[in-house]
Motif scaffolding. Structure first.
Motif, PDB file in Angstrom:
ATOM      1  N   ALA A   1     -28.586  18.728  49.018  1.00  0.00           N
ATOM      2  CA  ALA A   1     -28.523  19.570  50.253  1.00  0.00           C
ATOM      3  C   ALA A   1     -28.734  21.261  49.528  1.00  0.00           C
ATOM      4  CB  ALA A   1     -27.429  18.621  51.289  1.00  0.00           C
ATOM      5  N   ALA A   2     -27.835  21.357  48.764  1.00  0.00           N
ATOM      6  CA  ALA A   2     -27.489  22.057  47.422  1.00  0.00           C
ATOM      7  C   ALA A   2     -28.503  22.780  46.762  1.00  0.00           C
ATOM      8  CB  ALA A   2     -26.136  22.470  47.511  1.00  0.00           C
ATOM      9  N   ALA A   3     -29.844  22.158  46.614  1.00  0.00           N
ATOM     10  CA  ALA A   3     -30.640  22.069  45.448  1.00  0.00           C
ATOM     11  C   ALA A   3     -29.607  21.635  44.012  1.00  0.00           C
ATOM     12  CB  ALA A   3     -31.146  22.941  45.190  1.00  0.00           C
ATOM     13  N   ILE A   4     -28.787  20.935  44.178  1.00  0.00           N
ATOM     14  CA  ILE A   4     -28.332  20.975  42.882  1.00  0.00           C
ATOM     15  C   ILE A   4     -28.853  18.904  42.173  1.00  0.00           C
ATOM     16  CG2 ILE A   4     -26.226  20.303  41.371  1.00  0.00           C
ATOM     17  CD1 ILE A   4     -24.635  21.734  42.762  1.00  0.00           C
ATOM     18  N   PRO A   5     -29.737  18.914  41.583  1.00  0.00           N
ATOM     19  CA  PRO A   5     -30.224  17.030  41.431  1.00  0.00           C
ATOM     20  C   PRO A   5     -28.283  16.039  41.304  1.00  0.00           C
ATOM     21  CG  PRO A   5     -31.611  18.373  40.017  1.00  0.00           C
ATOM     22  CD  PRO A   5     -30.217  18.844  40.238  1.00  0.00           C
ATOM     23  N   ALA A   6     -28.866  15.164  42.007  1.00  0.00           N
ATOM     24  CA  ALA A   6     -27.404  13.692  41.958  1.00  0.00           C
ATOM     25  C   ALA A   6     -27.947  13.073  42.432  1.00  0.00           C
ATOM     26  CB  ALA A   6     -26.524  14.661  42.983  1.00  0.00           C
ATOM     27  N   ARG A   7     -27.410  11.902  41.226  1.00  0.00           N
ATOM     28  CA  ARG A   7     -27.954  10.204  41.477  1.00  0.00           C
ATOM     29  C   ARG A   7     -26.091   9.704  40.898  1.00  0.00           C
ATOM     30  NH1 ARG A   7     -30.681  10.040  35.546  1.00  0.00           N
ATOM     31  NH2 ARG A   7     -28.821  10.205  34.386  1.00  0.00           N
ATOM     32  N   MET A   8     -26.915   8.066  42.018  1.00  0.00           N
ATOM     33  CA  MET A   8     -25.742   7.050  42.266  1.00  0.00           C
ATOM     34  C   MET A   8     -25.831   6.079  41.017  1.00  0.00           C
ATOM     35  SD  MET A   8     -24.522   5.739  45.145  1.00  0.00           S
ATOM     36  CE  MET A   8     -24.185   3.561  45.607  1.00  0.00           C
ATOM     37  N   VAL A   9     -24.428   6.154  40.504  1.00  0.00           N
ATOM     38  CA  VAL A   9     -24.056   5.591  38.951  1.00  0.00           C
ATOM     39  C   VAL A   9     -23.505   4.166  39.561  1.00  0.00           C
ATOM     40  CG1 VAL A   9     -22.794   5.342  36.887  1.00  0.00           C
ATOM     41  CG2 VAL A   9     -23.643   8.083  37.389  1.00  0.00           C
ATOM     42  N   SER A  10     -23.694   3.076  39.010  1.00  0.00           N
ATOM     43  CA  SER A  10     -23.304   1.845  39.290  1.00  0.00           C
ATOM     44  C   SER A  10     -22.595   1.412  38.023  1.00  0.00           C
ATOM     45  CB  SER A  10     -23.796   0.893  39.405  1.00  0.00           C
ATOM     46  OG  SER A  10     -24.753   0.906  38.289  1.00  0.00           O
ATOM     47  N   CYS A  11     -20.999   1.155  37.811  1.00  0.00           N
ATOM     48  CA  CYS A  11     -19.854   1.003  36.810  1.00  0.00           C
ATOM     49  C   CYS A  11     -19.531   0.269  36.787  1.00  0.00           C
ATOM     50  CB  CYS A  11     -19.561   2.559  36.510  1.00  0.00           C
ATOM     51  SG  CYS A  11     -18.713   3.589  38.267  1.00  0.00           S
ATOM     52  N   TYR A  12     -18.034   0.369  35.469  1.00  0.00           N
ATOM     53  CA  TYR A  12     -16.020  -0.144  35.647  1.00  0.00           C
ATOM     54  C   TYR A  12     -15.972   0.781  35.274  1.00  0.00           C
ATOM     55  CZ  TYR A  12     -18.882  -4.907  34.631  1.00  0.00           C
ATOM     56  OH  TYR A  12     -20.112  -5.936  35.169  1.00  0.00           O
TER      57      TYR A  12
END
Length: 258
Positions: free
Chosen positions: A179-190
């Protein structure tokens, strides 16, 4: 830092089912996987495919009565902890192909519905300073509550309820960042020190020309995280997707320092 990772999935299967499994840590800059062992148990089919953005792999399995899957590995983490407030926001018109898709709304992260709130609350900040403030706000305002959400809970639902688990915290940060024009992606991790121990979800944001890890739960530092995969939201990074009915018998995750 070295992490010892151990995960198991045990599911009953009513009728033969196709399963897409993504539980193996990825080899990528900042982390290397040592002595991995992936044991799918009894399966009539096994085929590996690339995961989203070519980070990690998924495995197709075909199981008839039971899924008993075990994964162990040691993961060497060599990833710096970013100084978030010092990281600059890239102008949208300069973003590369790999970042642009993570500006868009997605199934669980309808970021267009957060634009007014993001502008009113965080609009005086830019780049990493805005992300740090968003993450701190989530940690302060939300209550970590296993069982408070379901597989259909969206970032909007979590924003209203102010409770959830790592998946929900990550969805809200992704939505606010976009929403603030910053690309963001979800990360699956340990992640080390995840309580209760489980598959973990966190976020990567695009700042200063690269991806940077942020955990809105506050449980893990970037140098304590072994990335499995990435995607637009939880739909892209599920550790198990079933095409057929399956029933949970048990599953578990253990992450310790080596």
């Amino acid at each position: 830092m070295r992490l010892n990772v151990n995960a198991h999935l045990d599911y009953g299967i009513d009728t033969p089912a196709d399963l897409l499994v993504q539980i193996e840590a990825a080899n990528l800059p900042g982390q290397s996987v040592i002595d991995p062992v992936f044991d799918p148990g009894e399966t009539g089919h096994l085929h590996r495919i690339a995961a989203e953005d070519d980070i990690g792999t998924r495995v197709w399995l075909h199981c008839r009565q039971r899924l008993r899957c075990q994964y162990t590995a040691t993961v060497e983490i060599d990833r710096a902890i970013p100084d978030l407030p010092s990281l600059q926001q890239d102008p949208v018109h300069t973003l590369p192909h790999e970042a642009v898709r993570y500006l868009m709304s997605s199934r669980f992260c309808p970021s267009d519905e957060f634009q007014s709130y993001a502008a009113d609350t965080f609009g005086h900040l830019q780049g990493g300073a805005a992300i740090a403030a968003m993450s701190s706000w989530i940690q302060e305002k939300f209550i970590y509550t296993p069982g408070a959400s379901s597989a259909s809970t969206t970032a909007v639902d979590t924003f209203v309820q102010r409770r959830g688990i790592c998946r929900d915290y990550a969805h809200v940060l992704v939505a606010l960042a976009r929403a603030a024009a910053i690309p963001a992606r979800m990360v699956s991790c340990y992640g080390l020190n995840v309580t209760p121990p489980d598959f973990h979800a966190t976020v990567e944001v695009w700042l200063d020309g690269g991806w940077h890890l942020v955990d809105p739960t506050g449980m893990c530092r970037p140098d304590e995280i072994a990335i499995i995969g990435v995607g637009r939201d939880a739909a892209d990074i599920a550790f198990l997707t079933s095409y057929g009915w399956v029933n949970l018998i048990s599953q578990g995750v253990s992450v310790t320092t080596a």
